[in-house]
Design an enzyme around this catalytic site. Structure first.
Site, PDB file in Angstrom:
ATOM      1  N   ASP A   1       0.862  -1.168   0.000  1.00 50.35           N
ATOM      2  CA  ASP A   1       0.000   0.000   0.000  1.00 50.35           C
ATOM      3  C   ASP A   1       0.907   1.228   0.000  1.00 50.35           C
ATOM      4  OD1 ASP A   1      -2.391   1.636   0.464  1.00 50.35           O
ATOM      5  OD2 ASP A   1      -1.618   1.832   2.512  1.00 50.35           O
TER       6      ASP A   1
ATOM      7  N   ASP B   1      -0.108   5.205   0.961  1.00 49.99           N
ATOM      8  CA  ASP B   1      -0.326   6.135   2.068  1.00 49.99           C
ATOM      9  C   ASP B   1      -0.411   5.388   3.398  1.00 49.99           C
ATOM     10  OD1 ASP B   1      -1.163   8.945   0.712  1.00 49.99           O
ATOM     11  OD2 ASP B   1      -1.948   7.286  -0.475  1.00 49.99           O
TER      12      ASP B   1
ATOM     13  N   ASP C   1      -1.494  -1.018   5.951  1.00 57.14           N
ATOM     14  CA  ASP C   1      -1.687  -0.428   7.277  1.00 57.14           C
ATOM     15  C   ASP C   1      -3.136  -0.370   7.724  1.00 57.14           C
ATOM     16  OD1 ASP C   1      -2.178   1.680   5.249  1.00 57.14           O
ATOM     17  OD2 ASP C   1      -2.461   2.959   7.003  1.00 57.14           O
TER      18      ASP C   1
END
Length: 227
Positions: free
Chosen positions: A9, A11, A171
């Site tokens: 991922d 961001d 995250d």
């Protein structure tokens, strides 16, 4: 035999983009009389792309948002964000060394993000990271986006790999769900933008720092998934 592929991922996983996301979002929404958001609001707002950030900000402030207004907001957000990249966004501690370790061991790397592809590539280019990745897919690259399995599976295919040898690193909920939906093991980081404790999402493994992301860990996680 297909080389292992580590899909990241963006961001909150590869790069701490919070300062620039907040600045760009506030640039757009305050022009419509919306009270600015803060860093504390960010975990509730990110993870689904710029459109969802704007929609959630309006909802957070209890203000209606028409499709016409949303289109205008998107343009303001993207223009400001694009023009200021990479801004204050920085790779998380230990990331560069981790990427070096993985690549030196022959592993391939890719990015699967709900950020628009153009913005993702511009950010990675501005940080000198774009050439690290065999494939970069955004929320508008395909007809679906995370947590839909095909977003991850198509990213894996574009990187010249197969799902059986891929690992997803993220995250937040979308990252863990897309991995689960694609039957790909997940490695989670707790320092990103999840609005719930990462442990509650039951990833296959949690690392607290990129120092822990090694080729051996990737192979171990892949081996556990294969059993």
């Amino acid at each position: 035999m297909s080389l292992p592929l580590v899909v990241f991922d963006l961001d909150g996983t590869l790069v701490d983009t919070a300062p620039d996301l907040v600045a760009s979002l506030n640039h757009a929404v305050t022009q419509s009389g919306i009270e600015p958001v803060t860093y504390a609001d960010l975990t509730h707002l990110v993870g689904h792309g710029a459109r969802a950030m704007i929609e959630r900000t309006f909802a957070l402030r209890g203000k209606a948002l028409s499709e016409e207004e949303l289109t205008w907001q998107m343009k303001e957000f993207v223009d400001f964000y694009h023009g200021s990249m990479p801004g204050e966004s920085l790779p998380y501690p230990g990331l560069i060394a981790a990427l070096d370790r993985l690549q030196d061991a022959g592993l391939k790397l890719a990015v699967c993000t709900n950020k628009p592809e153009m913005l993702a590539k511009r950010l990675l280019d501005g940080l000198g990271l774009i050439d690290r990745f065999a494939a970069i897919s955004g929320g508008d690259t395909f007809s679906v986006r995370k947590p839909h399995a095909e977003h991850l599976l198509s990213t894996v295919a574009n990187a010249g790999a197969v799902a059986e040898h891929a690992v997803m690193v993220g995250d937040s909920l979308n990252d863990i769900l897309v991995a689960r939906n694609a039957s790909v093991p997940s490695i989670a980081v707790p320092f990103g933008y999840s609005d719930v404790p990462i442990e509650s999402l039951s990833p296959d493994r949690i690392i607290k720092h990129f120092d822990e992301l090694t080729p051996d860990l990737v192979r171990t996680v892949l081996g556990q998934k294969a059993k």
